[in-house]
Write a protein that holds these residues in place. Structure first.
Motif, PDB file in Angstrom:
ATOM      1  N   CYS A   1     -12.051  40.121 -22.806  1.00  0.00           N
ATOM      2  CA  CYS A   1     -13.242  39.446 -22.286  1.00  0.00           C
ATOM      3  C   CYS A   1     -12.995  38.965 -20.856  1.00  0.00           C
ATOM      4  O   CYS A   1     -12.021  38.263 -20.587  1.00  0.00           O
ATOM      5  CB  CYS A   1     -13.592  38.263 -23.188  1.00  0.00           C
ATOM      6  SG  CYS A   1     -14.941  37.255 -22.583  1.00  0.00           S
ATOM      7  N   THR A   2     -13.883  39.358 -19.939  1.00  0.00           N
ATOM      8  CA  THR A   2     -13.837  38.861 -18.565  1.00  0.00           C
ATOM      9  C   THR A   2     -15.193  38.278 -18.236  1.00  0.00           C
ATOM     10  O   THR A   2     -16.225  38.907 -18.480  1.00  0.00           O
ATOM     11  CB  THR A   2     -13.516  39.993 -17.577  1.00  0.00           C
ATOM     12  OG1 THR A   2     -12.238  40.533 -17.904  1.00  0.00           O
ATOM     13  CG2 THR A   2     -13.479  39.497 -16.143  1.00  0.00           C
ATOM     14  N   GLY A   3     -15.196  37.069 -17.698  1.00  0.00           N
ATOM     15  CA  GLY A   3     -16.456  36.431 -17.335  1.00  0.00           C
ATOM     16  C   GLY A   3     -16.236  35.043 -16.788  1.00  0.00           C
ATOM     17  O   GLY A   3     -15.109  34.644 -16.478  1.00  0.00           O
ATOM     18  N   ASP A   4     -17.342  34.307 -16.672  1.00  0.00           N
ATOM     19  CA  ASP A   4     -17.318  32.960 -16.100  1.00  0.00           C
ATOM     20  C   ASP A   4     -17.420  31.930 -17.215  1.00  0.00           C
ATOM     21  O   ASP A   4     -18.258  32.055 -18.123  1.00  0.00           O
ATOM     22  CB  ASP A   4     -18.488  32.770 -15.134  1.00  0.00           C
ATOM     23  CG  ASP A   4     -18.451  33.771 -13.989  1.00  0.00           C
ATOM     24  OD1 ASP A   4     -17.338  34.110 -13.544  1.00  0.00           O
ATOM     25  OD2 ASP A   4     -19.524  34.204 -13.546  1.00  0.00           O
ATOM     26  N   ILE A   5     -16.589  30.904 -17.142  1.00  0.00           N
ATOM     27  CA  ILE A   5     -16.652  29.823 -18.126  1.00  0.00           C
ATOM     28  C   ILE A   5     -17.953  29.058 -17.883  1.00  0.00           C
ATOM     29  O   ILE A   5     -18.218  28.609 -16.763  1.00  0.00           O
ATOM     30  CB  ILE A   5     -15.451  28.874 -18.006  1.00  0.00           C
ATOM     31  CG1 ILE A   5     -14.152  29.614 -18.314  1.00  0.00           C
ATOM     32  CG2 ILE A   5     -15.624  27.669 -18.937  1.00  0.00           C
ATOM     33  CD1 ILE A   5     -12.905  28.782 -18.106  1.00  0.00           C
ATOM     34  N   ILE A   6     -18.764  28.934 -18.945  1.00  0.00           N
ATOM     35  CA  ILE A   6     -20.009  28.179 -18.803  1.00  0.00           C
ATOM     36  C   ILE A   6     -20.005  26.901 -19.636  1.00  0.00           C
ATOM     37  O   ILE A   6     -20.815  26.003 -19.397  1.00  0.00           O
ATOM     38  CB  ILE A   6     -21.256  29.036 -19.150  1.00  0.00           C
ATOM     39  CG1 ILE A   6     -21.172  29.591 -20.560  1.00  0.00           C
ATOM     40  CG2 ILE A   6     -21.433  30.146 -18.130  1.00  0.00           C
ATOM     41  CD1 ILE A   6     -22.461  30.251 -21.033  1.00  0.00           C
ATOM     42  N   GLU A   7     -19.077  26.808 -20.603  1.00  0.00           N
ATOM     43  CA  GLU A   7     -19.009  25.606 -21.422  1.00  0.00           C
ATOM     44  C   GLU A   7     -17.652  25.529 -22.102  1.00  0.00           C
ATOM     45  O   GLU A   7     -17.107  26.532 -22.547  1.00  0.00           O
ATOM     46  CB  GLU A   7     -20.113  25.640 -22.495  1.00  0.00           C
ATOM     47  CG  GLU A   7     -20.151  24.425 -23.383  1.00  0.00           C
ATOM     48  CD  GLU A   7     -21.175  24.547 -24.505  1.00  0.00           C
ATOM     49  OE1 GLU A   7     -21.084  23.730 -25.438  1.00  0.00           O
ATOM     50  OE2 GLU A   7     -22.033  25.447 -24.462  1.00  0.00           O
TER      51      GLU A   7
END
Length: 188
Positions: free
Chosen positions: A9-15
């Motif tokens: 998983c690659t992405g932006d931490i949102i919570e």
């Protein structure tokens, strides 16, 4: 807000909560990852490396032994420097990773400060690599192409072949000599 990689998983931490961390992927998918899993995984923080200018984007191509390594290196570095968001300093560099049976594996490494647009930067970088090699009249043989083509011509866009380009002919030599001597009758 950090761009991270956890497992696949690659992405932006949102919570972040007590039990889960939610990540928004580059395809706008929200993935909830249990914190217990995060504790047992390795985490790549792309944002932290990008903020310091130390995030390296890398990609590989395989090129035949008939192309001098210095030419390949120059084309790959030129492609990197034409890519928006790739830094001039530190300079991009190329590693020769493998000498295989039919090709050399080259890895282009280039620095960026933009972790949140890595996917677009990779796309632009690959486009620039294709353009550089096509303009130089060189085929990228990635990962491997084993073929016998009629005419053995280059498969490049027409505008990169040049006005005087002519496909080389396919040569076959046929011998008229007999492969076995005639049998002699030894019963007489």
């Amino acid at each position: 807000g950090d761009r991270i990689g956890i497992g696949s998983c690659t992405g932006d931490i949102i919570e972040r909560s007590m039990f889960v961390t939610r990540v928004k992927t580059t395809k706008n998918e929200i993935i909830s990852i249990p914190n217990a899993e995060i504790l047992n995984s390795h985490i790549i923080n792309y944002s932290k490396m990008a903020n310091s200018g130390e995030l390296i984007l890398h990609t590989k191509v395989t090129i035949g032994y008939d192309v001098p390594w210095k030419v390949v290196q120059e084309l790959l570095i030129a492609a990197a420097l034409k890519t928006d968001e790739i830094l001039d300093t530190p300079a991009p560099f190329v590693l020769k990773q493998e000498l295989s049976d039919f090709s050399i594996t080259y890895e282009l490494n280039a620095f960026t400060k933009e972790a949140h647009t890595m996917q677009r930067i990779y796309s632009d970088l690959h486009q620039n690599i294709l353009d550089q090699f096509n303009e130089a009249g060189l085929e990228i043989m990635s990962p491997h192409i084993f073929s016998l083509r009629d005419g053995n011509g280059l498969f490049l866009p027409e505008e990169n072949l040049g006005k005087d380009y002519k496909k080389p002919s396919f040569g076959v030599t046929v011998s008229n000599s007999k492969s076995r001597p005639e049998k002699k009758d030894t019963n007489n």
